[in-house]
Design a protein around this motif. Structure first.
Motif, PDB file in Angstrom:
ATOM      1  N   VAL A 121      85.833  20.629  96.697  1.00 46.88           N
ATOM      2  CA  VAL A 121      86.889  19.660  96.422  1.00 46.88           C
ATOM      3  C   VAL A 121      86.515  18.362  97.114  1.00 46.88           C
ATOM      4  CG1 VAL A 121      89.317  19.083  96.760  1.00 46.88           C
ATOM      5  CG2 VAL A 121      88.662  21.431  96.179  1.00 46.88           C
ATOM      6  N   ASN A 122      86.396  17.308  96.312  1.00 45.47           N
ATOM      7  CA  ASN A 122      86.028  15.986  96.825  1.00 45.47           C
ATOM      8  C   ASN A 122      87.090  14.990  96.396  1.00 45.47           C
ATOM      9  OD1 ASN A 122      83.047  16.757  97.530  1.00 45.47           O
ATOM     10  ND2 ASN A 122      83.355  17.401  95.411  1.00 45.47           N
ATOM     11  N   ALA A 123      87.397  14.032  97.255  1.00 42.53           N
ATOM     12  CA  ALA A 123      88.418  13.043  96.914  1.00 42.53           C
ATOM     13  C   ALA A 123      88.182  11.755  97.673  1.00 42.53           C
ATOM     14  CB  ALA A 123      89.812  13.582  97.222  1.00 42.53           C
ATOM     15  N   SER A 124      88.524  10.642  97.032  1.00 38.60           N
ATOM     16  CA  SER A 124      88.406   9.333  97.669  1.00 38.60           C
ATOM     17  C   SER A 124      89.557   8.454  97.205  1.00 38.60           C
ATOM     18  CB  SER A 124      87.065   8.684  97.306  1.00 38.60           C
ATOM     19  OG  SER A 124      86.984   7.363  97.829  1.00 38.60           O
ATOM     20  N   SER A 125      90.281   7.871  98.161  1.00 38.52           N
ATOM     21  CA  SER A 125      91.415   7.021  97.841  1.00 38.52           C
ATOM     22  C   SER A 125      91.596   5.965  98.924  1.00 38.52           C
ATOM     23  CB  SER A 125      92.697   7.852  97.738  1.00 38.52           C
ATOM     24  OG  SER A 125      93.846   7.012  97.654  1.00 38.52           O
ATOM     25  N   PRO A 126      91.968   4.724  98.544  1.00 37.78           N
ATOM     26  CA  PRO A 126      92.253   3.716  99.572  1.00 37.78           C
ATOM     27  C   PRO A 126      93.595   3.947 100.255  1.00 37.78           C
ATOM     28  CG  PRO A 126      92.667   2.816  97.398  1.00 37.78           C
ATOM     29  CD  PRO A 126      92.066   4.179  97.183  1.00 37.78           C
ATOM     30  N   LYS A 127      94.382   4.880  99.720  1.00 38.01           N
ATOM     31  CA  LYS A 127      95.695   5.173 100.300  1.00 38.01           C
ATOM     32  C   LYS A 127      95.788   6.652 100.662  1.00 38.01           C
ATOM     33  CE  LYS A 127      98.068   1.233  98.323  1.00 38.01           C
ATOM     34  NZ  LYS A 127      99.249   0.733  97.577  1.00 38.01           N
ATOM     35  N   ASP A 128      96.838   7.348 100.225  1.00 35.79           N
ATOM     36  CA  ASP A 128      97.059   8.736 100.650  1.00 35.79           C
ATOM     37  C   ASP A 128      96.465   9.741  99.661  1.00 35.79           C
ATOM     38  OD1 ASP A 128      98.514   7.799 102.814  1.00 35.79           O
ATOM     39  OD2 ASP A 128     100.421   7.886 101.724  1.00 35.79           O
ATOM     40  N   ILE A 129      96.173  10.936 100.187  1.00 34.23           N
ATOM     41  CA  ILE A 129      95.659  12.036  99.373  1.00 34.23           C
ATOM     42  C   ILE A 129      96.502  13.272  99.639  1.00 34.23           C
ATOM     43  CG2 ILE A 129      93.721  13.603  98.958  1.00 34.23           C
ATOM     44  CD1 ILE A 129      91.839  11.342  99.710  1.00 34.23           C
ATOM     45  N   TYR A 130      97.003  13.884  98.568  1.00 32.46           N
ATOM     46  CA  TYR A 130      97.795  15.111  98.670  1.00 32.46           C
ATOM     47  C   TYR A 130      97.214  16.123  97.679  1.00 32.46           C
ATOM     48  CZ  TYR A 130     101.230  11.979 100.846  1.00 32.46           C
ATOM     49  OH  TYR A 130     101.854  11.056 101.651  1.00 32.46           O
ATOM     50  N   ILE A 131      96.585  17.165  98.213  1.00 25.84           N
ATOM     51  CA  ILE A 131      95.969  18.194  97.380  1.00 25.84           C
ATOM     52  C   ILE A 131      96.355  19.564  97.927  1.00 25.84           C
ATOM     53  CG2 ILE A 131      93.807  19.220  96.574  1.00 25.84           C
ATOM     54  CD1 ILE A 131      92.527  16.467  96.770  1.00 25.84           C
ATOM     55  N   THR A 132      96.723  20.468  97.028  1.00 20.85           N
ATOM     56  CA  THR A 132      97.062  21.839  97.416  1.00 20.85           C
ATOM     57  C   THR A 132      96.214  22.821  96.612  1.00 20.85           C
ATOM     58  OG1 THR A 132      99.347  21.288  98.001  1.00 20.85           O
ATOM     59  CG2 THR A 132      98.879  23.592  97.484  1.00 20.85           C
ATOM     60  N   GLU A 133      95.524  23.715  97.320  1.00 23.62           N
ATOM     61  CA  GLU A 133      94.780  24.808  96.686  1.00 23.62           C
ATOM     62  C   GLU A 133      95.733  25.981  96.524  1.00 23.62           C
ATOM     63  OE1 GLU A 133      92.243  27.055  94.882  1.00 23.62           O
ATOM     64  OE2 GLU A 133      91.260  25.287  95.754  1.00 23.62           O
ATOM     65  N   VAL A 134      95.894  26.456  95.282  1.00 25.45           N
ATOM     66  CA  VAL A 134      96.914  27.479  95.032  1.00 25.45           C
ATOM     67  C   VAL A 134      96.388  28.905  95.176  1.00 25.45           C
ATOM     68  CG1 VAL A 134      98.209  25.945  93.522  1.00 25.45           C
ATOM     69  CG2 VAL A 134      96.508  27.496  92.531  1.00 25.45           C
ATOM     70  N   ALA A 135      95.073  29.109  95.114  1.00 27.00           N
ATOM     71  CA  ALA A 135      94.530  30.470  95.197  1.00 27.00           C
ATOM     72  C   ALA A 135      93.139  30.434  95.811  1.00 27.00           C
ATOM     73  CB  ALA A 135      94.479  31.121  93.820  1.00 27.00           C
ATOM     74  N   GLY A 136      92.917  31.240  96.828  1.00 25.36           N
ATOM     75  CA  GLY A 136      91.604  31.285  97.461  1.00 25.36           C
ATOM     76  C   GLY A 136      91.358  30.130  98.413  1.00 25.36           C
ATOM     77  N   ASP A 137      90.089  29.986  98.829  1.00 25.34           N
ATOM     78  CA  ASP A 137      89.726  28.965  99.799  1.00 25.34           C
ATOM     79  C   ASP A 137      89.646  27.582  99.166  1.00 25.34           C
ATOM     80  OD1 ASP A 137      89.487  31.007 101.619  1.00 25.34           O
ATOM     81  OD2 ASP A 137      87.293  31.133 101.462  1.00 25.34           O
ATOM     82  N   LEU A 138      89.937  26.569  99.963  1.00 27.92           N
ATOM     83  CA  LEU A 138      89.689  25.189  99.573  1.00 27.92           C
ATOM     84  C   LEU A 138      88.415  24.761 100.285  1.00 27.92           C
ATOM     85  CD1 LEU A 138      92.281  22.278  99.416  1.00 27.92           C
ATOM     86  CD2 LEU A 138      89.907  21.923 100.088  1.00 27.92           C
ATOM     87  N   ARG A 139      87.333  24.619  99.518  1.00 27.20           N
ATOM     88  CA  ARG A 139      86.028  24.271 100.074  1.00 27.20           C
ATOM     89  C   ARG A 139      85.859  22.755 100.049  1.00 27.20           C
ATOM     90  NH1 ARG A 139      81.805  27.354 100.267  1.00 27.20           N
ATOM     91  NH2 ARG A 139      80.537  25.924  99.003  1.00 27.20           N
ATOM     92  N   VAL A 140      85.933  22.141 101.211  1.00 26.68           N
ATOM     93  CA  VAL A 140      85.904  20.685 101.322  1.00 26.68           C
ATOM     94  C   VAL A 140      84.479  20.169 101.237  1.00 26.68           C
ATOM     95  CG1 VAL A 140      86.463  18.704 102.774  1.00 26.68           C
ATOM     96  CG2 VAL A 140      87.996  20.685 102.718  1.00 26.68           C
ATOM     97  N   GLY A 141      84.241  19.263 100.280  1.00 33.46           N
ATOM     98  CA  GLY A 141      82.957  18.588 100.188  1.00 33.46           C
ATOM     99  C   GLY A 141      83.008  17.301 100.983  1.00 33.46           C
TER     100      GLY A 141
END
Length: 300
Positions: free
Chosen positions: A223-243
């Motif tokens: 899971v990769n993300a880029s934002s100049p403001k806020d980031i809201y992410i929820t993994e619903v099943a299993g691990d959230l693998r941060v890139g």
């Protein structure tokens, strides 16, 4: 297919490619739904004709590819919007008085008996439709392989995006545009990359929900993300693998049933080396062997 699809219509547009790749030039339906699909399992991609600034402009976009939608270097560029309707009533002049059958000048008068305003004119009602390209209608997309889509203007609303590979979405702002009763995640795929250029990714009350189901052996299973403001992410099943995740403000990551995992082995080794170095430095200044052992245990 060797050419590109170019279609404009006020209402809905549905195009299905039986064999080969669908190349999308400019498909426009401001007040309808554009549905594009391919059926060729071996070569059924939906790709962008990059000579057009926007490939699909519509109130709603539906994409279904046997292969991939867009590519990493050339995403399919869409412009989704919200259509609003306003009723406008016009008094017709000349008008016929139903009581006398004669033409009369239209007028509105107060009727004391009904305590309301009435008119002796014929009223013609017309709907005025307005297309707001900054609005966020829900994108629905599915692909056997990857999905790469960029929103041209304003917010990209996610309805349901499913892919066998990586999902990459880019827009000024990315929001959850599903109905409040939705029970499935916004995105189901091996991995996810979300990029905004102006606003948030998700929100505190409606985070972007993902179900990343990759095997954990490739760079795309992250899971990769880029934002100049806020980031809201929820993994619903299993691990959230941060890139790689970067934000200008807050980053809120939640895992419903699993762990938050650093997906980069090199990062984990670097972090471990830093911990060992810190432990060694603390041990060197310890007053006794017992204190040094306690520091080592606490640090690691």
């Amino acid at each position: 297919s060797t050419g590109s699809a170019n279609v404009a219509n006020r209402g809905d547009i549905t195009i299905s490619q039986a064999t080969g790749t669908m190349t999308v030039g400019s498909v426009v339906s401001d007040f309808g739904t554009v549905s594009l699909s391919t059926k060729d399992a071996s070569a059924g991609d939906i790709v962008a004709d990059t000579s057009y600034a926007t490939n699909v402009r519509a109130a709603n976009v539906r994409l279904n590819a046997a292969g991939s939608v867009g590519t990493d270097t050339d995403p399919l560029v869409i412009e989704t919007g919200v259509v609003t309707k306003t009723a406008v009533g016009n008094l017709i002049d000349p008008s016929i008085d139903p009581a006398t059958g004669k033409y009369v000048t239209p007028k509105v008068i107060w009727d004391a008996a009904t305590k309301s305003y009435v008119t002796n004119a014929t009223v013609d009602f017309t709907w005025i439709e307005n297309y707001d390209e900054t609005g966020a209608s829900p994108l629905v997309a599915s692909a056997g392989k990857d999905v790469s889509v960029a929103e041209k203007t304003g917010a990209l609303g996610i309805g349901s995006v499913d892919a066998g590979g990586m999902v990459t979405l880019t827009a000024a702002t990315i929001v959850d545009a599903r109905d409040a009763t939705a029970t499935t995640p916004d995105i189901s795929s091996a991995g996810v990359t979300l990029v905004t250029t102006e606003g948030d990714i998700g929100s505190s009350d409606k985070p972007i929900t993902v179900d990343t189901n990759g095997s954990g052996t490739t760079a795309q299973d992250t899971v990769n993300a880029s934002s100049p403001k806020d980031i809201y992410i929820t993994e619903v099943a299993g691990d959230l693998r941060v890139g790689a995740i970067t934000s200008g403000n807050d980053t809120i990551l939640k895992v419903a049933d699993g762990s938050l995992v650093d997906a980069d082995p090199a990062d984990r080794l670097t972090n471990l080396a830093a911990l060992l170095k810190a432990a060694e430095k603390a041990e060197a200044s310890a007053a006794s062997a017992a204190e040094a052992a306690a520091i080592r245990t606490d640090t690691l």
